[in-house]
Write an enzyme that holds these catalytic residues in place. Structure first.
Site, PDB file in Angstrom:
ATOM      1  N   PRO A   2       0.810  -1.209   0.000  1.00  5.28           N
ATOM      2  CA  PRO A   2       0.000   0.000   0.000  1.00  5.28           C
ATOM      3  C   PRO A   2       0.847   1.265   0.000  1.00  5.28           C
ATOM      4  O   PRO A   2       1.789   1.396   0.807  1.00  5.28           O
ATOM      5  CB  PRO A   2      -0.796  -0.103   1.305  1.00  5.28           C
ATOM      6  CG  PRO A   2      -0.504  -1.434   1.887  1.00  5.28           C
ATOM      7  CD  PRO A   2       0.670  -2.001   1.210  1.00  5.28           C
ATOM      8  N   GLU A   3       0.524   2.161  -0.903  1.00  9.00           N
ATOM      9  CA  GLU A   3       1.159   3.474  -0.936  1.00  9.00           C
ATOM     10  C   GLU A   3       0.057   4.509  -0.713  1.00  9.00           C
ATOM     11  O   GLU A   3      -1.046   4.154  -0.316  1.00  9.00           O
ATOM     12  CB  GLU A   3       1.876   3.684  -2.283  1.00  9.00           C
ATOM     13  CG  GLU A   3       2.911   2.602  -2.552  1.00  9.00           C
ATOM     14  CD  GLU A   3       3.625   2.765  -3.887  1.00  9.00           C
ATOM     15  OE1 GLU A   3       3.712   3.899  -4.378  1.00  9.00           O
ATOM     16  OE2 GLU A   3       4.084   1.760  -4.438  1.00  9.00           O
ATOM     17  N   HIS A  92      -3.228 -14.772   9.914  1.00 14.76           N
ATOM     18  CA  HIS A  92      -2.380 -13.586   9.917  1.00 14.76           C
ATOM     19  C   HIS A  92      -3.019 -12.366  10.583  1.00 14.76           C
ATOM     20  O   HIS A  92      -2.557 -11.254  10.396  1.00 14.76           O
ATOM     21  CB  HIS A  92      -1.948 -13.263   8.489  1.00 14.76           C
ATOM     22  CG  HIS A  92      -1.229 -14.390   7.819  1.00 14.76           C
ATOM     23  ND1 HIS A  92      -0.073 -14.949   8.334  1.00 14.76           N
ATOM     24  CD2 HIS A  92      -1.502 -15.095   6.697  1.00 14.76           C
ATOM     25  CE1 HIS A  92       0.328 -15.936   7.548  1.00 14.76           C
ATOM     26  NE2 HIS A  92      -0.527 -16.052   6.546  1.00 14.76           N
ATOM     27  N   ARG A 111       3.167 -10.551   6.708  1.00 13.12           N
ATOM     28  CA  ARG A 111       4.609 -10.568   6.935  1.00 13.12           C
ATOM     29  C   ARG A 111       5.088  -9.866   8.199  1.00 13.12           C
ATOM     30  O   ARG A 111       6.307  -9.739   8.396  1.00 13.12           O
ATOM     31  CB  ARG A 111       5.301 -10.032   5.692  1.00 13.12           C
ATOM     32  CG  ARG A 111       5.131 -11.038   4.555  1.00 13.12           C
ATOM     33  CD  ARG A 111       5.575 -10.491   3.234  1.00 13.12           C
ATOM     34  NE  ARG A 111       6.991 -10.190   3.254  1.00 13.12           N
ATOM     35  CZ  ARG A 111       7.625  -9.689   2.213  1.00 13.12           C
ATOM     36  NH1 ARG A 111       6.967  -9.425   1.103  1.00 13.12           N
ATOM     37  NH2 ARG A 111       8.883  -9.445   2.285  1.00 13.12           N
TER      38      ARG A 111
END
Length: 274
Positions: A2-3, A92, A111
């Site tokens: 995501p930006e 997650h 992650r």
DNA sequence: AAAGTAGCCTGGAAGC
DNA sequence: TGCTTCCAGGCTACTT
């Protein structure tokens, strides 16, 4: 990853779903995600009502009144999801905020690079990462943005990715903007005119706005606050197009590492200097 | 001062 | 098939 556009879309979705709701309690499923003593984090947010959700750079910020702010940095794989009713945590799921109305906010992050904090206004403003952030590219004139690069001798892609020069741009939008502006990622601002640098930011603004209007780019696993994918990945001209041909000149795109990141560009269409 | 790199993490893809 | 290796990259910290 995501930006700015993805974080903007997520923040808008969360604002619609969450403003006015109250956090009942917090479950921390991965303690490393919470970048402060977890007991303090949990006790600070419990019982607080959400007053605003907004974005700064790539941070999602949930305001709990005037003096408490939950910050989420999604890094590579983070997601912030608003659920209307009870859901069981997934493999997650890292942090869950249960709401008094039966819904929840889930921070999901494959992650574990993502970071969550609950800070007072003073703590937020003193946080070195936050303090160093450069201007928002969509709220600053192209002239002022270009001025921040004029004369610099580092490669331009690295400068675009540097959050203290301009906030919110990551690898995807850096490659896309440079291609559209016809500037080589290794070009140095000192070899470019102010005009070319202004034009680069015209393209940066266009690309970011278009991506927001298309609900962001979904590559790997980006989804918005409601779990939906974006559409801008279909508008990529260079990012991830290794081995393909430039649509403007027909030459094969080049790939390589620039500023430590995988980069794709057209050596023919993207100039090194004016 | 600036550029390069390791490290943090995981899963999917590629290679053998 | 199944194992190993590589790669993705935002950001920090450390080295050159």
């Amino acid at each position: 990853m995501p930006e700015l556009p993805e974080v903007e879309v997520i923040s808008r979705g969360l604002a619609k779903a969450l403003v006015g709701k109250t956090i009942k309690s917090v479950s921390i499923l991965n303690h490393g995600t919470v970048k402060m003593p977890w007991q303090i984090f949990a006790s600070r947010v419990a019982g607080c009502t959400i007053t605003r959700v907004h974005r700064r750079a790539k941070l999602v910020i949930i305001d709990l009144g005037d003096d408490l702010h939950i910050t989420f940095h999604l890094k590579m794989t983070g997601r912030v999801l608003a659920h209307e009713s009870a859901t069981s945590p997934e493999k997650h799921t890292r942090v869950v905020f249960d709401l008094t109305d039966g819904g929840s906010i889930e921070f999901h992050d494959t992650r574990k690079f993502g970071e969550v904090r609950a800070l007072s206004t003073e703590e937020l403003e003193e946080w070195s990462f936050y303090r160093k952030l450069g201007p928002e590219p969509l709220e600053t004139s192209v002239s002022d943005l270009a001025e921040r690069l004029v004369g610099k001798k580092a490669n331009i892609k690295g400068l675009l990715l540097n959050q203290s020069i301009v906030a919110g741009i990551g690898n995807i939008y850096a490659d896309e903007s440079l291609f559209r502006a016809g500037i080589h990622p290794k070009a140095k601002p000192s070899d470019l005119s102010k005009q070319s640098l202004e034009n680069l930011f015209v393209e940066v603004q266009k690309v970011l706005k278009q991506a927001i209007s298309e609900n962001g780019s979904s590559i790997r696993n980006y989804v918005d606050a409601g779990g939906d994918s974006g559409g801008f990945q279909n508008s990529f001209k260079v990012y991830g197009k290794k081995g393909e041909l430039c649509p403007q000149c027909g030459e094969q795109f080049e790939t390589g590492t620039v500023a430590g990141r995988g980069s794709t560009f057209c050596a023919k269409c993207q100039k090194m200097s004016d």
